[in-house]
Scaffold this motif. Structure first.
Motif, PDB file in Angstrom:
ATOM      1  N   ARG A 505     -11.795 -47.798 -70.932  1.00  0.00           N
ATOM      2  CA  ARG A 505     -10.468 -47.749 -71.544  1.00  0.00           C
ATOM      3  C   ARG A 505     -10.491 -48.341 -72.954  1.00  0.00           C
ATOM      4  O   ARG A 505      -9.903 -47.780 -73.890  1.00  0.00           O
ATOM      5  CB  ARG A 505      -9.464 -48.510 -70.668  1.00  0.00           C
ATOM      6  N   GLU A 508     -12.139 -45.905 -75.210  1.00  0.00           N
ATOM      7  CA  GLU A 508     -11.221 -44.788 -75.471  1.00  0.00           C
ATOM      8  C   GLU A 508     -10.197 -45.161 -76.536  1.00  0.00           C
ATOM      9  O   GLU A 508      -9.872 -44.353 -77.421  1.00  0.00           O
ATOM     10  CB  GLU A 508     -10.524 -44.398 -74.171  1.00  0.00           C
ATOM     11  N   ASP A 509      -9.673 -46.369 -76.480  1.00  0.00           N
ATOM     12  CA  ASP A 509      -8.694 -46.816 -77.471  1.00  0.00           C
ATOM     13  C   ASP A 509      -9.297 -46.794 -78.876  1.00  0.00           C
ATOM     14  O   ASP A 509      -8.626 -46.423 -79.848  1.00  0.00           O
ATOM     15  CB  ASP A 509      -8.210 -48.225 -77.137  1.00  0.00           C
ATOM     16  N   ARG A 512      -9.706 -43.039 -80.094  1.00  0.00           N
ATOM     17  CA  ARG A 512      -8.499 -42.228 -80.270  1.00  0.00           C
ATOM     18  C   ARG A 512      -8.166 -41.999 -81.741  1.00  0.00           C
ATOM     19  O   ARG A 512      -7.657 -40.940 -82.121  1.00  0.00           O
ATOM     20  CB  ARG A 512      -7.323 -42.886 -79.558  1.00  0.00           C
ATOM     21  N   THR A 513      -8.431 -42.972 -82.589  1.00  0.00           N
ATOM     22  CA  THR A 513      -8.087 -42.848 -84.010  1.00  0.00           C
ATOM     23  C   THR A 513      -9.297 -42.582 -84.888  1.00  0.00           C
ATOM     24  O   THR A 513      -9.217 -42.721 -86.103  1.00  0.00           O
ATOM     25  CB  THR A 513      -7.396 -44.138 -84.491  1.00  0.00           C
ATOM     26  N   PRO A 517     -11.835 -35.109 -82.759  1.00  0.00           N
ATOM     27  CA  PRO A 517     -11.261 -34.489 -81.550  1.00  0.00           C
ATOM     28  C   PRO A 517     -12.286 -33.753 -80.703  1.00  0.00           C
ATOM     29  O   PRO A 517     -12.152 -33.678 -79.484  1.00  0.00           O
ATOM     30  CB  PRO A 517     -10.211 -33.520 -82.119  1.00  0.00           C
ATOM     31  N   HIS A 520     -13.521 -36.611 -78.699  1.00  0.00           N
ATOM     32  CA  HIS A 520     -12.521 -37.424 -77.993  1.00  0.00           C
ATOM     33  C   HIS A 520     -11.903 -36.715 -76.800  1.00  0.00           C
ATOM     34  O   HIS A 520     -11.794 -37.288 -75.714  1.00  0.00           O
ATOM     35  CB  HIS A 520     -11.416 -37.813 -78.984  1.00  0.00           C
ATOM     36  N   ARG A 521     -11.511 -35.454 -76.963  1.00  0.00           N
ATOM     37  CA  ARG A 521     -10.658 -34.819 -75.964  1.00  0.00           C
ATOM     38  C   ARG A 521     -11.396 -34.613 -74.646  1.00  0.00           C
ATOM     39  O   ARG A 521     -12.418 -33.967 -74.578  1.00  0.00           O
ATOM     40  CB  ARG A 521     -10.133 -33.486 -76.499  1.00  0.00           C
TER      41      ARG A 521
END
Length: 645
Positions: A505, A508-509, A512-513, A517, A520-521
């Motif tokens: 988690r 992932e945080d 995210r920025t 993509p 990430h996705r």
């Protein structure tokens, strides 16, 4: 699922099929909850907004509408389980969906980003294109809907004008004339629209038309409203008459309002920005494309080849962040290669071929395209070796690495490529490629389950990143450390699965920025699924998880976890062959696991055959970011299932 209100109100399942929302009142209740943007809407407010003169049983009817919507939006929710989309909160209800899953919320967030950062203009264009008509178009006669419709329409006009202003700042003009002409015709009272149309015409070399547009604006304002044009329109007319408004030069690429750079300077800046990640990475892609287009307009093949090949940003992931732009870059490189011919300068041809190999890494490549990209990688490597150019060879080897996922079990070969990149970059002071070499070796060691070696490469990559100012590296190494934690959670005395999930988690945080993509996705849900498989637990069934590109392969296991065996069997039958990327072995392992659980011997046999050469690897670990455990475990299960009976 997603909900759309920019047009008629509708809801769509995650496979794109429509949700039957019921009658007009049902849709209006859902729309009113959307307009609240996640906040509580009391039952009294809902009743008063739906009926001018509420009937005696209005509250009961309202609860009936809500119950019907809940059944439609969550058809598979087990009895007595609390709803997760329309939730009861105090004296009313609230809609609980991620903002990106509601088109009006997504549009507003994109507009807000574009106000802060011009790099969001491609997303703004996509958000504007998603409008299907007036907001809440089928909710008529309701005061709340009219207010919301008016508010969103004003934001839509602002978005059109903001996008045009940003693109004009980047040097575009001709492509905006038709769009802005239609905007002015629809909204003739908006002075900013007239100003932007005049600027677009002037940028397109149509000075007379630009002045005529400003005269039309003046006439309309004076004759119909009795107002003189505002200061911006008057100053623009004066600047155009004096010739002081800056036109776009044929050889100029723009990086922002009022800032002009030559194409080579622009692409150098883009390369620097790409290493910074986040919004800067998004901006770098945009600036790179602008420089390529500007170079092609000059008709100078050598200049165009240098511009395309100058963006030698190390790439570690086998799925493109922006597939459409990658295809555009590949097409430009191919055109330039054809123009240069086989006797063109070897260094330019090598850079163009390496660019083709690196950019041709989207999951939707056809077999012919894949072979062409692999051939381009080999040709670029051969040319670079003949030229004895270490920087060019490191760039070419990056293409070789990205095209090395065509067959399973090639982790050792990729490690050799990473070792050569690292050696070249260390001896010839190429720090960005030294980071790439470390990350390639990290991934390779991770794939082979050598966590000690992978940790050593992760630490070295972090040290290099500190000196090269490459913040994306720590994002990737943070994921590796979460992957290592997950693997150790399955060992006696290791951390708990919950601890490993928390590390995923946190990773992932950070991702995210990061502006990636293509990486990430879907990665986080896949990591959680891998963690559950390590502990022999069923797949996660949280409906809010975005499985992204991995959905077809994860879907059968998710359905099995929901005790929907027949649907799982149908989903498994529809699973395609995995793309040739970092996750190829992992996705075959998921297929194998589902086939074994469902007793599908034919599919199990196909999976076992695909995994046979990768039995020394760990599934998903070629990414360096997650793991499903040893491939051998899944292969053995599939082999046993295929031979059963």
């Amino acid at each position: 699922m997603r909900i759309d209100v920019l047009g008629v109100v509708r809801a769509l399942h995650d496979d794109g099929s429509p949700v039957d929302l019921g009658g007009p009142r049902h849709r209006e209740v859902l729309a009113r909850l959307v307009a609240a943007e996640g906040r509580l809407v009391t039952t009294d407010t809902l009743v008063n907004d739906l009926w001018t003169d509420p009937p005696a049983r209005a509250v009961g009817a309202m609860r009936t509408f809500v119950a019907a919507l809940r059944r439609a939006l969550e058809p598979d929710r087990p009895p007595r389980n609390p709803p997760r989309v329309i939730v009861t909160e105090g004296p009313g209800y609230a809609l609980r969906l991620p903002r990106e899953d509601v088109d009006a919320h997504r549009f507003q967030d994109t507009l807000a980003r574009a106000r802060r950062n011009a790099a969001a203009v491609p997303d703004l264009g996509a958000a504007l294109a998603a409008w299907r008509g007036p907001a809440y178009a089928d909710v008529t006669g309701s005061a709340w809907a009219q207010r919301e419709r008016t508010r969103l329409e004003e934001l839509r006009w602002e978005g059109v004008e903001l996008r045009a202003r940003i693109l004009l700042g980047f040097g575009e003009g001709a492509d905006l004339v038709a769009e802005l002409g239609a905007h002015v015709a629809e909204h003739p009272w908006r002075e900013p629209a007239w100003e932007l149309l005049a600027r677009a015409l002037y940028r397109a070399g149509r000075r007379v038309d630009a002045l005529a547009t400003l005269r039309r604006a003046r006439a309309m304002l004076v004759d119909q409203l009795g107002l003189d044009p505002g200061g911006d329109l008057q100053r623009l007319e004066t600047d155009i008459l004096n010739g002081s408004a800056p036109p776009e030069g044929a050889r100029t690429a723009w990086t922002g309002p009022g800032v002009r750079l030559g194409p080579r300077t622009t692409v150098d800046l883009a390369r620097t920005l790409a290493l910074a990640g986040g919004d800067a990475l998004v901006r770098s892609r945009r600036d790179r494309l602008a420089a390529i287009h500007a170079a092609e307009r000059t008709g100078d093949l050598s200049l165009t080849a240098r511009i395309i090949g100058a963006y030698d940003v190390p790439a570690i992931w086998s799925r493109a962040d922006d597939p459409e732009q990658s295809r555009t870059v590949v097409a430009a490189a191919e055109r330039t290669l054809t123009g240069l011919g086989p006797d063109g300068p070897a260094d330019l041809r090598a850079r163009l071929l390496a660019t083709v190999a690196i950019e041709s890494r989207s999951a939707d490549l056809s077999g012919t395209e894949l072979k062409h990209a692999q051939q381009a990688a080999r040709q670029a490597e051969d040319l670079a070796r003949d030229l004895a150019d270490p920087a060019l060879l490191a760039f070419a080897l990056n293409g070789v690495f990205l095209q090395s996922f065509s067959s399973p079990g090639l982790a050792a070969a990729r490690d050799r490529t990473g070792a050569e990149i690292l050696d070249l970059s260390t001896r010839h002071e190429l720090p960005n490629f030294a980071v790439l070499g470390r990350l390639v070796r990290l991934q390779s060691a991770s794939a082979l389950g050598d966590l000690d070696a992978a940790t050593s490469h992760a630490n070295a990559a972090d040290q290099l990143a500190a000196t090269t100012e490459a913040p994306l590296v720590s994002v990737l190494t943070g994921w590796f450390r979460a992957r290592a934690m997950a693997a150790r959670s399955a060992e006696p005395g290791g951390p708990t699965a919950a601890t490993a999930a928390a590390h995923y988690r946190a990773a992932e945080d950070a991702l995210r920025t990061a502006g990636m993509p293509g990486l990430h996705r879907g990665l986080f849900p896949l990591a959680l699924l891998g963690l559950r498989l390590l502990h022999d637990r069923p797949a996660p069934t949280d409906p809010h998880l975005d499985w992204g590109p991995y959905r077809p392969w994860t879907r059968p296991l998710v359905l099995l976890a929901q005790d929907r065996g027949e649907q799982a069997r149908n989903a498994l039958a529809a699973v395609p062959e995995p793309p040739r990327d970092h996750m190829r072995e992992a996705l075959w392992c998921l297929t194998a696991r589902a086939a074994v659980r469902l007793g599908e011997r034919g599919i199990a046999a196909r999976a076992a055959d695909a995994l046979r050469d990768a039995c020394a690897d760990h599934a998903g670990a070629a990414s360096g970011m997650l793991t499903l455990g040893p491939v051998a475990r899944y292969w053995a299960e599939a082999e046993a299932c295929a031979g059963a009976g």
